[in-house]
Design a protein around this motif. Structure first.
Motif, mmCIF file in Angstrom:
data_model
loop_
_atom_site.group_PDB
_atom_site.id
_atom_site.type_symbol
_atom_site.label_atom_id
_atom_site.label_comp_id
_atom_site.label_asym_id
_atom_site.label_seq_id
_atom_site.Cartn_x
_atom_site.Cartn_y
_atom_site.Cartn_z
ATOM 1 N N TRP A 170 11.863 85.556 14.350
ATOM 2 C CA TRP A 170 13.292 85.406 14.612
ATOM 3 C C TRP A 170 13.718 86.255 15.804
ATOM 4 C CZ3 TRP A 170 17.000 82.606 11.784
ATOM 5 C CH2 TRP A 170 16.480 81.877 10.715
ATOM 6 N N GLN A 171 14.910 85.947 16.310
ATOM 7 C CA GLN A 171 15.492 86.685 17.425
ATOM 8 C C GLN A 171 16.956 86.963 17.140
ATOM 9 O OE1 GLN A 171 15.111 85.595 21.784
ATOM 10 N NE2 GLN A 171 17.045 84.584 21.308
ATOM 11 N N PRO B 133 18.560 88.847 7.337
ATOM 12 C CA PRO B 133 17.427 88.628 8.243
ATOM 13 C C PRO B 133 17.229 87.144 8.550
ATOM 14 C CG PRO B 133 16.659 89.261 6.065
ATOM 15 C CD PRO B 133 18.144 89.422 6.062
ATOM 16 N N ILE B 134 17.565 86.308 7.587
ATOM 17 C CA ILE B 134 17.593 84.865 7.793
ATOM 18 C C ILE B 134 19.041 84.451 7.563
ATOM 19 C CG2 ILE B 134 16.778 82.623 6.985
ATOM 20 C CD1 ILE B 134 14.220 84.075 6.082
ATOM 21 N N PRO B 135 19.775 84.187 8.641
ATOM 22 C CA PRO B 135 21.207 83.896 8.481
ATOM 23 C C PRO B 135 21.446 82.597 7.726
ATOM 24 C CG PRO B 135 20.489 83.421 10.711
ATOM 25 C CD PRO B 135 19.327 84.060 10.014
ATOM 26 N N ILE B 136 22.600 82.525 7.101
ATOM 27 C CA ILE B 136 22.985 81.311 6.379
ATOM 28 C C ILE B 136 23.041 80.138 7.349
ATOM 29 C CG2 ILE B 136 24.864 80.226 5.084
ATOM 30 C CD1 ILE B 136 25.452 83.111 3.997
ATOM 31 N N ALA B 137 23.596 80.369 8.522
ATOM 32 C CA ALA B 137 23.633 79.360 9.583
ATOM 33 C C ALA B 137 23.147 80.017 10.873
ATOM 34 C CB ALA B 137 25.048 78.832 9.766
ATOM 35 N N HIS C 273 18.659 83.457 15.714
ATOM 36 C CA HIS C 273 18.018 82.198 15.359
ATOM 37 C C HIS C 273 16.504 82.360 15.313
ATOM 38 C CE1 HIS C 273 16.716 81.509 19.534
ATOM 39 N NE2 HIS C 273 17.867 82.069 19.848
ATOM 40 N N ARG C 274 15.872 81.416 14.655
ATOM 41 C CA ARG C 274 14.416 81.416 14.587
ATOM 42 C C ARG C 274 13.866 80.921 15.921
ATOM 43 N NH1 ARG C 274 10.494 78.661 10.066
ATOM 44 N NH2 ARG C 274 8.563 79.447 10.983
ATOM 45 N N LEU C 275 12.819 81.576 16.379
ATOM 46 C CA LEU C 275 12.172 81.137 17.607
ATOM 47 C C LEU C 275 11.473 79.809 17.354
ATOM 48 C CD1 LEU C 275 10.867 84.599 18.756
ATOM 49 C CD2 LEU C 275 12.755 83.315 19.736
ATOM 50 N N ARG C 276 11.213 79.073 18.423
ATOM 51 C CA ARG C 276 10.669 77.724 18.271
ATOM 52 C C ARG C 276 9.280 77.588 18.889
ATOM 53 N NH1 ARG C 276 15.505 73.912 20.145
ATOM 54 N NH2 ARG C 276 16.003 75.568 21.570
ATOM 55 N N HIS C 277 8.703 76.461 18.599
ATOM 56 C CA HIS C 277 7.415 76.043 19.150
ATOM 57 C C HIS C 277 6.342 77.090 18.870
ATOM 58 C CE1 HIS C 277 9.804 72.872 20.866
ATOM 59 N NE2 HIS C 277 10.545 73.745 21.522
ATOM 60 N N ILE D 112 16.129 91.473 20.189
ATOM 61 C CA ILE D 112 15.193 92.018 19.211
ATOM 62 C C ILE D 112 14.489 90.813 18.604
ATOM 63 C CG2 ILE D 112 14.876 93.272 17.045
ATOM 64 C CD1 ILE D 112 17.499 94.771 17.657
ATOM 65 N N TRP D 113 13.183 90.803 18.709
ATOM 66 C CA TRP D 113 12.373 89.788 18.038
ATOM 67 C C TRP D 113 11.807 90.436 16.795
ATOM 68 C CZ3 TRP D 113 8.927 86.787 22.081
ATOM 69 C CH2 TRP D 113 9.755 86.025 22.898
#
Length: 84
Positions: A49-50, A20-24, A30-34, A59-60
């Motif tokens: 995340w997306q 769910p949280i990738p190593i890279a 990736h994680r959404l920003r702002h 998928i968010w």
């Protein structure tokens, strides 16, 4: 998405379950920003995340590290609408 891109959707769900949280982070996951970087769910602030399923399909999802749970926030064949 399951009807339009079943293989990609299944692969995305498997990735989300395992990493769910990738190593890279990658352009596909990736994680959404702002203002979209976090969301509040049941009084708790969680990482947002997306994962890209198709060219436009996303998928968010929210990651609850304490409960080892992911919550799907939005999913569809088009880019999710920003609600903030």
């Amino acid at each position: 998405m399951c009807q339009q891109a079943p293989g990609n959707t299944l692969a995305a769900l498997a990735i989300m379950r395992r990493y769910p949280i990738p190593i890279a982070q990658s352009p596909r996951q990736h994680r959404l920003r702002h203002g979209l970087a976090v969301r509040t769910l049941r009084g708790r602030t969680l990482e947002h995340w997306q994962i890209e399923v198709t060219g436009a399909g996303r998928i968010w999802y929210l990651v609850d590290r304490d409960k080892a749970t992911i919550w799907i926030d939005d999913a569809g064949p088009g880019h999710p609408k920003e609600t903030e």
